[in-house]
Scaffold this active site. Structure first.
Site, PDB file in Angstrom:
ATOM      1  N   ASP A 134      55.560  50.485  59.275  1.00  0.00           N
ATOM      2  CA  ASP A 134      54.528  51.332  58.677  1.00  0.00           C
ATOM      3  C   ASP A 134      53.280  50.460  58.588  1.00  0.00           C
ATOM      4  O   ASP A 134      53.173  49.597  57.728  1.00  0.00           O
ATOM      5  CB  ASP A 134      54.983  51.808  57.288  1.00  0.00           C
ATOM      6  CG  ASP A 134      53.891  52.571  56.536  1.00  0.00           C
ATOM      7  OD1 ASP A 134      52.790  52.769  57.101  1.00  0.00           O
ATOM      8  OD2 ASP A 134      54.152  52.969  55.381  1.00  0.00           O
ATOM      9  N   LYS A 160      42.477  49.639  59.465  1.00  0.00           N
ATOM     10  CA  LYS A 160      43.009  50.876  60.059  1.00  0.00           C
ATOM     11  C   LYS A 160      41.962  51.982  60.089  1.00  0.00           C
ATOM     12  O   LYS A 160      41.988  52.847  60.961  1.00  0.00           O
ATOM     13  CB  LYS A 160      44.231  51.318  59.262  1.00  0.00           C
ATOM     14  CG  LYS A 160      44.993  52.482  59.872  1.00  0.00           C
ATOM     15  CD  LYS A 160      46.270  52.680  59.120  1.00  0.00           C
ATOM     16  CE  LYS A 160      47.007  53.933  59.499  1.00  0.00           C
ATOM     17  NZ  LYS A 160      48.241  54.064  58.711  1.00  0.00           N
TER      18      LYS A 160
HETATM   19  P1  ADP Z   1      48.516  52.878  52.931  1.00  0.00           P
HETATM   20  O1  ADP Z   1      49.650  53.686  53.425  1.00  0.00           O
HETATM   21  O2  ADP Z   1      47.196  53.492  53.241  1.00  0.00           O
HETATM   22  O3  ADP Z   1      48.580  51.453  53.313  1.00  0.00           O
HETATM   23  P2  ADP Z   1      49.725  52.804  50.305  1.00  0.00           P
HETATM   24  O4  ADP Z   1      50.672  53.925  50.420  1.00  0.00           O
HETATM   25  O5  ADP Z   1      50.255  51.449  50.272  1.00  0.00           O
HETATM   26  O6  ADP Z   1      48.571  52.911  51.367  1.00  0.00           O
HETATM   27  O7  ADP Z   1      48.826  53.079  49.018  1.00  0.00           O
HETATM   28  C1  ADP Z   1      47.820  52.236  48.671  1.00  0.00           C
HETATM   29  C2  ADP Z   1      46.938  52.922  47.662  1.00  0.00           C
HETATM   30  O8  ADP Z   1      47.704  53.280  46.536  1.00  0.00           O
HETATM   31  C3  ADP Z   1      45.819  52.009  47.193  1.00  0.00           C
HETATM   32  O9  ADP Z   1      44.610  52.726  47.127  1.00  0.00           O
HETATM   33  C4  ADP Z   1      46.296  51.612  45.811  1.00  0.00           C
HETATM   34  O10 ADP Z   1      45.203  51.311  44.960  1.00  0.00           O
HETATM   35  C5  ADP Z   1      47.012  52.868  45.383  1.00  0.00           C
HETATM   36  N1  ADP Z   1      47.961  52.652  44.304  1.00  0.00           N
HETATM   37  C6  ADP Z   1      48.995  51.768  44.295  1.00  0.00           C
HETATM   38  N2  ADP Z   1      49.638  51.829  43.131  1.00  0.00           N
HETATM   39  C7  ADP Z   1      48.994  52.767  42.390  1.00  0.00           C
HETATM   40  C8  ADP Z   1      49.178  53.291  41.060  1.00  0.00           C
HETATM   41  N3  ADP Z   1      50.160  52.830  40.272  1.00  0.00           N
HETATM   42  N4  ADP Z   1      48.319  54.256  40.641  1.00  0.00           N
HETATM   43  C9  ADP Z   1      47.324  54.702  41.429  1.00  0.00           C
HETATM   44  N5  ADP Z   1      47.104  54.259  42.662  1.00  0.00           N
HETATM   45  C10 ADP Z   1      47.918  53.300  43.131  1.00  0.00           C
HETATM   46 MG    MG Z   2      50.948  54.900  54.151  1.00  0.00          MG
END
Ligand code: ADP
Ligand code: MG
Length: 591
Positions: free
Chosen positions: A9, A70
């Site tokens: 991922d 990305k």
């Molecule tokens: P991606 O798939 O785009 O890499 P993720 O699924 O890892 O992203 O999500 C990352 C996002 O989730 C970031 O914007 C992060 O700030 C947010 N995030 C992570 N934990 C929390 C939380 N507990 N509450 C709100 N937002 C969160």
């Molecule tokens: Mg994702």
């Protein structure tokens, strides 16, 4: 032994790595953590660092750190990293290369193939860019699958009864929603929608803007938006945002933000929710659209799966409940579920026996162009050949006609998108069909589109009257937006001459015994086996140049071949056995 293919991922904010072994999904830790920030940087000595180490220097060394690459995938863009500029593909390849090496370290064997997930809404260019990044990292991307589909696949692995689900994926940079139907282990995506520029990063930005205003109100100072200040604000506001998912308010404090004054403010969850509501409304519009495309209403949805870190925001749950009467749930870790699905798909491709089968759809319409005389106007319009939400692989044709008498050639164009006119859509490619029969206008040309499981398109045009003889194929699969050789040279400064991993130009090379040079830190025993195999092969080849009987030569070739296969499959017991046999034969012959 089945071939090893990892599931990746490759997220905007975070990346995850998973593999299917003996029918079980394993999430592989990266630097000891299941989640690795998709962050790339240069340390003070100019060495490439990837993941948490790079993320840690985000504030201290903003010019030497790149985040959220990305979002630029598929764009003709460059980002600066220290003294050098890199394309989004090159930066992503650094992330993939790190994941590949971590996987090799964990698994103790070479990893050369991967299934990589992308947002369902990624277009052709973005998918190709992802594939190019894999290439540069020395990974053959055997399949690109949509993230919500992967999530459903991981979820589907645990259910047997038929159900219709909504996958709501809100990550750092992108939003995706899909309607997915499960029936006896078959995962079918009915419709997919999304926004490639909407995610948690945007929530952070709203909070940053808010903080800048607040700072001005308190200190009458307009913050200069230099990179360093901005990064500091982003980091502190992102942390505040996460706290607000669990607490009703948070105290934000960042000292000497402008060199003189502290940023100090209290932020309530209510304030925060007011800020992000318009963005979440946009996600609900996408949900409605995907339900409409699937010809379903919210009542038909059995389950809502929340995917992505930003779905931990309580307002997301509330809006889905209040506005759509949908009851969301986390059944599998929302951070890991996509990588797990990718690993399941990888396992299926590698031949692991699983019951889940994937039926994916295209989220975009694919068209060719033709002249139209609508509304008394002569204009070039897009003629849809594969409409969006068609199950993949898709194979469809349309007929277009020549305009003039004796028209000898026709230009065939391919576009992606929902607009009626070419300039509303994304141009994918074109080619010329030459040498058409000299006949009056209206000569029918069959335009055939084949869209494969990776969402990549092959276009064929055939003159109907003359049949196959006039058919030409436009295969966008092999074309990359960037020049791979140039990219290899560009990244060589950071990953060695052509990179120890990127060195592999063609997948065939992977079968070569010498390919073990790819592995940076293999398990000691494996390295020993590979070294022995390499020496034995050299000795064998020397003997083959000399006078050995046809029978002995045959045996040597056979064993060398089998040992190459064992390396390719990562089958170390088999390699050990081949080494022994070859050693025996050589010992006897060299004597
Ligand atoms: P991606 O798939 O785009 O890499 P993720 O699924 O890892 O992203 O999500 C990352 C996002 O989730 C970031 O914007 C992060 O700030 C947010 N995030 C992570 N934990 C929390 C939380 N507990 N509450 C709100 N937002 C969160
Ligand atoms: Mg994702």
């Amino acid at each position: 032994m089945n071939e090893l293919i990892v599931g990746i991922d490759l997220g905007t904010t975070n990346s995850e790595l998973s593999v299917l072994r003996d029918g079980k999904v394993e999430v592989l830790p990266i630097h000891g953590n299941p989640i690795m920030p998709s962050c790339v940087g240069l340390d003070p000595s100019g060495k490439l660092i990837v993941g948490q180490a790079a993320r840690n220097q985000l504030v201290a060394a903003p010019e030497h750190t790149v985040l959220s690459i990305k979002r630029k995938m598929g764009e003709d863009a460059k980002v600066r990293l220290g003294e050098q500029e890199f394309s989004p593909e090159e930066v992503s390849s650094f992330i993939l290369r790190e994941l590949k090496q971590e996987a090799e370290r964990q698994l103790g064997q070479p990893v050369r193939k991967a299934v990589i997930t992308v947002p369902a809404f990624f277009n052709e260019r973005q998918r190709k860019a992802t594939q190019a990044a894999g290439d540069l990292a020395g990974l053959e991307v055997v399949r690109i699958i949509n993230e919500p589909t992967a999530a459903a696949l991981a979820y589907g692995a645990g259910v047997t009864e038929g159900e219709t689900m909504l996958v709501y994926d809100l990550g750092g940079g992108t939003f995706d929603v899909s309607v997915v139907v499960m029936e006896q282990g078959v995962v079918e995506v009915k419709a997919s929608h999304g926004d490639t520029h909407l995610g948690g990063d945007d929530f952070d930005q709203l909070l940053v803007d808010h903080a800048v205003k607040e700072f001005k109100r308190q200190h009458s100072v307009e913050l200069t938006p230099d990179v360093r200040t901005l990064r500091r604000l982003q980091v502190v506001m992102e942390r505040a945002k996460r706290i607000l998912s669990d607490e009703p308010f948070v105290n934000v404090r960042e000292e000497y933000l402008d060199g003189q004054h502290h940023l100090e403010m209290e932020l309530t969850r209510d304030d925060y929710e007011r800020l992000i509501l318009p963005l979440l409304e946009k996600t609900l519009t996408c949900v409605h659209q995907s339900l409409a495309d699937a010809k379903l209403s919210p009542r038909d949805i059995h389950k809502v799966m929340l995917v992505g870190g930003a779905t931990r925001t309580p307002l997301v749950h509330r809006l889905l409940q209040e506005r759509l009467r949908l009851d969301p749930r986390f059944e599998i870790n929302p951070d890991l579920i996509v990588a797990m699905g990718a690993a399941i798909q990888a396992g299926v491709i590698a031949g692991e026996k699983r019951h889940s089968i994937l039926v994916d759809i295209t989220p975009h319409t694919y068209s060719t162009t033709a002249l139209s005389f609508r509304r008394g106007l002569e204009e070039i319009v897009c003629v849809p050949i594969i409409p969006r939400n068609t199950p993949l692989p898709a194979s469809k044709s349309e007929i277009v006609f020549t305009l003039y008498d004796n028209q000898a050639q026709v230009k065939v164009e391919a576009y992606q998108g929902e607009g009626d006119l070419p300039d509303q859509n994304i141009f994918i490619g074109d080619f010329l069909v030459e040498g058409l029969s000299r006949v009056p206008s209206g000569n029918p040309i069959i335009i055939h589109f084949d869209l494969d499981l990776n969402g990549l398109l092959k276009v064929t045009a055939t003159e109907k009257a003359t049949g196959l003889a006039k058919s030409i194929t436009l295969d966008t699969h092999g074309q990359h937006v960037i020049n791979l050789d140039e990219a290899r040279r560009n990244i060589a400064t950071l990953v060695g001459p052509y990179g120890p991993d990127a060195a592999e130009g063609t997948p065939e090379l992977a079968t070569d015994l010498l390919a073990e040079e790819e592995i940076e830190q293999p398990v000691a025993d494996t390295q020993q086996l590979l070294n022995t195999a390499k020496d034995l092969r050299k000795r064998g080849e020397v003997l083959l140049q000399k006078t050995v009987s046809a029978e002995d030569a045959q045996e040597i070739r056979e064993l060398i071949h089998q040992s190459a296969t064992a390396i390719k499959d990562g089958d170390w017991p088999a390699l050990a056995a081949r080494n022994d046999s070859l050693s025996d034969v050589l010992f006897y012959l060299e004597d």
